[in-house]
Design a protein around this motif. Structure first.
Motif, PDB file in Angstrom:
ATOM      1  N   PRO A 105      -0.870   1.069  -0.952  1.00 14.60           N
ATOM      2  CA  PRO A 105      -1.620   2.275  -0.484  1.00 14.60           C
ATOM      3  C   PRO A 105      -3.047   1.849  -0.617  1.00 14.60           C
ATOM      4  O   PRO A 105      -3.772   2.785   0.259  1.00 14.60           O
ATOM      5  CB  PRO A 105      -1.165   3.609  -1.047  1.00 14.60           C
ATOM      6  N   LEU A 106      -3.423   1.009  -1.347  1.00  5.82           N
ATOM      7  CA  LEU A 106      -5.185   0.831  -1.434  1.00  5.82           C
ATOM      8  C   LEU A 106      -5.590  -0.603  -0.796  1.00  5.82           C
ATOM      9  O   LEU A 106      -6.599  -0.989  -0.980  1.00  5.82           O
ATOM     10  CB  LEU A 106      -5.573   0.897  -2.818  1.00  5.82           C
ATOM     11  N   ALA A 107      -4.503  -0.969  -0.022  1.00  6.79           N
ATOM     12  CA  ALA A 107      -4.815  -2.091   0.743  1.00  6.79           C
ATOM     13  C   ALA A 107      -5.771  -1.784   1.750  1.00  6.79           C
ATOM     14  O   ALA A 107      -5.766  -0.836   2.649  1.00  6.79           O
ATOM     15  CB  ALA A 107      -3.435  -2.832   1.362  1.00  6.79           C
ATOM     16  N   ARG A 165       2.765 -11.177  -4.195  1.00  4.50           N
ATOM     17  CA  ARG A 165       2.140 -12.498  -4.085  1.00  4.50           C
ATOM     18  C   ARG A 165       1.223 -12.444  -2.845  1.00  4.50           C
ATOM     19  O   ARG A 165       0.141 -13.346  -3.113  1.00  4.50           O
ATOM     20  CB  ARG A 165       3.305 -13.508  -3.812  1.00  4.50           C
ATOM     21  N   LEU A 166       1.333 -12.091  -2.008  1.00  9.02           N
ATOM     22  CA  LEU A 166       0.365 -12.006  -0.966  1.00  9.02           C
ATOM     23  C   LEU A 166      -0.957 -11.473  -1.406  1.00  9.02           C
ATOM     24  O   LEU A 166      -1.741 -11.854  -1.068  1.00  9.02           O
ATOM     25  CB  LEU A 166       0.896 -11.508   0.475  1.00  9.02           C
ATOM     26  N   ALA A 167      -0.671 -10.099  -1.914  1.00  5.07           N
ATOM     27  CA  ALA A 167      -2.086  -9.601  -2.471  1.00  5.07           C
ATOM     28  C   ALA A 167      -2.522 -10.262  -3.435  1.00  5.07           C
ATOM     29  O   ALA A 167      -3.957 -10.553  -3.621  1.00  5.07           O
ATOM     30  CB  ALA A 167      -1.548  -8.295  -2.863  1.00  5.07           C
ATOM     31  N   ALA A 172      -7.328 -13.863  -5.069  1.00  3.80           N
ATOM     32  CA  ALA A 172      -7.731 -14.985  -5.652  1.00  3.80           C
ATOM     33  C   ALA A 172      -8.648 -15.567  -4.567  1.00  3.80           C
ATOM     34  O   ALA A 172     -10.016 -16.270  -4.881  1.00  3.80           O
ATOM     35  CB  ALA A 172      -6.787 -15.874  -6.038  1.00  3.80           C
ATOM     36  N   ALA A 173      -8.104 -15.713  -3.245  1.00  3.15           N
ATOM     37  CA  ALA A 173      -8.958 -16.452  -2.040  1.00  3.15           C
ATOM     38  C   ALA A 173     -10.367 -15.691  -1.944  1.00  3.15           C
ATOM     39  O   ALA A 173     -11.500 -16.310  -1.592  1.00  3.15           O
ATOM     40  CB  ALA A 173      -8.251 -16.412  -0.895  1.00  3.15           C
TER      41      ALA A 173
END
Length: 350
Positions: A105-107, A165-167, A172-173
């Motif tokens: 929800p914080l994306a 994993r996507l988040a 990191a990127a």
């Protein structure tokens, strides 16, 4: 192109049909939001750092003779309003898709590294290739956003990618790329002012050339987002449930990331990174429409430009005759809202 089989073929009733009365209320609310957006667009054209009678604004729009005020209206305020409208649509849709895709929800659009990729590409273009125009930024920023989105998808596990994993891969990127941006800024002081102006987020340098380059990407991303509303509804219930309902998880994630890249990449390229719009608006919309993405996406596409253009108008008024960049205004509004969302567990839950 339909990205999922129709429910009657796949058995994927991803959202219960709301009662007719509730649909009417939602439809009326959406119509009211469109009226509000039209009013904010008018305010964006009529109000600026330079005070101008409403008669001059009308003259500049419909009977321009090339006078100073006519040029300000037709060549500065109108492109600025159109750019804010397009960028707002893009950020609102990208935020809603991001939150559904990651079930976080914080994306917001920066979570998958889109903003960081765009910023790194633009800073490189300014520092090493001497690019110094917004129309030049567009292509580099869009390329950076696309490359980093693809890299994040690969790092997140490609076919086995999960929201977590996507988040993590996106975070990191972003950290690595923003470190690169800061290093380049320190090493190339000659380009520092140019880089700093872009990275703060602004609509001030809008022109029709930039708009002509960005709108096809935003249009494509908008269509793609609306087409994946049903499978996103299913994915919000969890991978196992979504799979049982007939949603194709890998295909939906690829298309969702493509939509976010198109939307956020184009908006960031033209305006610089503008924070919190993609976070705040989907939350506000969810409180109005409930969890159905088929309503969240249209509402977000209408209300996000209201927030962006309204913030831009405020930024033009509070520091006359100068301006406060819209990226600063949205950050000042978004900080307290972010804290409020974190503390309100019921509101944060998707």
């Amino acid at each position: 192109m339909l990205v999922e089989s129709p429910p009657e073929q796949s058995g994927a009733p991803v959202a219960a049909a709301p009662p007719r009365g509730r649909r009417a209320v939602r439809g009326a609310g959406l119509a009211a939001a469109v009226v509000l957006l039209a009013a904010v667009c008018v305010a964006s054209v009529a109000v600026g750092a330079k005070s101008m009678p409403i008669g001059d604004v009308w003259h500049g729009l419909f009977a321009s003779t090339g006078g100073r005020n006519d040029i300000i209206v037709s060549e500065v305020r109108v492109p600025r309003t159109v750019l804010g409208l397009l960028a707002g649509v893009a950020l609102g849709l990208a935020g809603a898709v991001m939150q559904a895709l990651t079930r976080n929800p914080l994306a917001e659009p920066g979570l998958l590294g889109v903003n960081a990729g765009a910023a790194a590409a633009v800073v490189s273009a300014i520092s090493f290739l001497g690019v110094n125009s917004f129309t030049g930024y567009v292509w580099f920023a869009f390329l950076g956003a696309a490359v980093v989105s693809a890299a994040v998808y690969v790092l997140g596990g490609s076919r086995s990618a999960t929201p977590v994993r996507l988040a993590l891969a996106g975070t990191a990127a972003s950290a690595a790329l923003y470190g690169y941006v800061n290093a380049v800024q320190l090493l190339n002081t000659a380009a520092l002012d140019q880089i700093r102006f872009w990275t703060v987020g602004s609509l001030a340098s809008a022109d029709m050339s930039t708009i002509r380059k960005m709108w096809p990407f935003i249009a494509a991303g908008t269509v793609l987002s609306l087409l994946i509303a049903r499978p996103l509804n299913a994915m919000e219930m969890g991978d196992d449930t979504a799979r049982a309902l007939g949603a194709h998880l890998t295909r939906t994630r690829v298309l969702a990331m493509a939509a976010v890249t198109l939307l956020c990449g184009a908006a960031t390229a033209a305006c610089g990174p503008i924070v919190f719009v993609g976070l705040m608006v989907p939350h506000l919309v969810r409180g109005i429409t409930g969890p159905d993405m088929r309503w969240i996406l249209p509402y977000a596409a209408v209300l996000a430009p209201v927030l962006l253009l309204g913030s831009d108008v405020v930024g033009r008024v509070v520091a006359r005759p100068s301006e406060v960049q819209v990226g600063i205004v949205t950050a000042l509004i978004g900080g307290p809202v972010f804290i409020y969302l974190v503390r309100r567990r019921k509101m944060v839950k998707l």
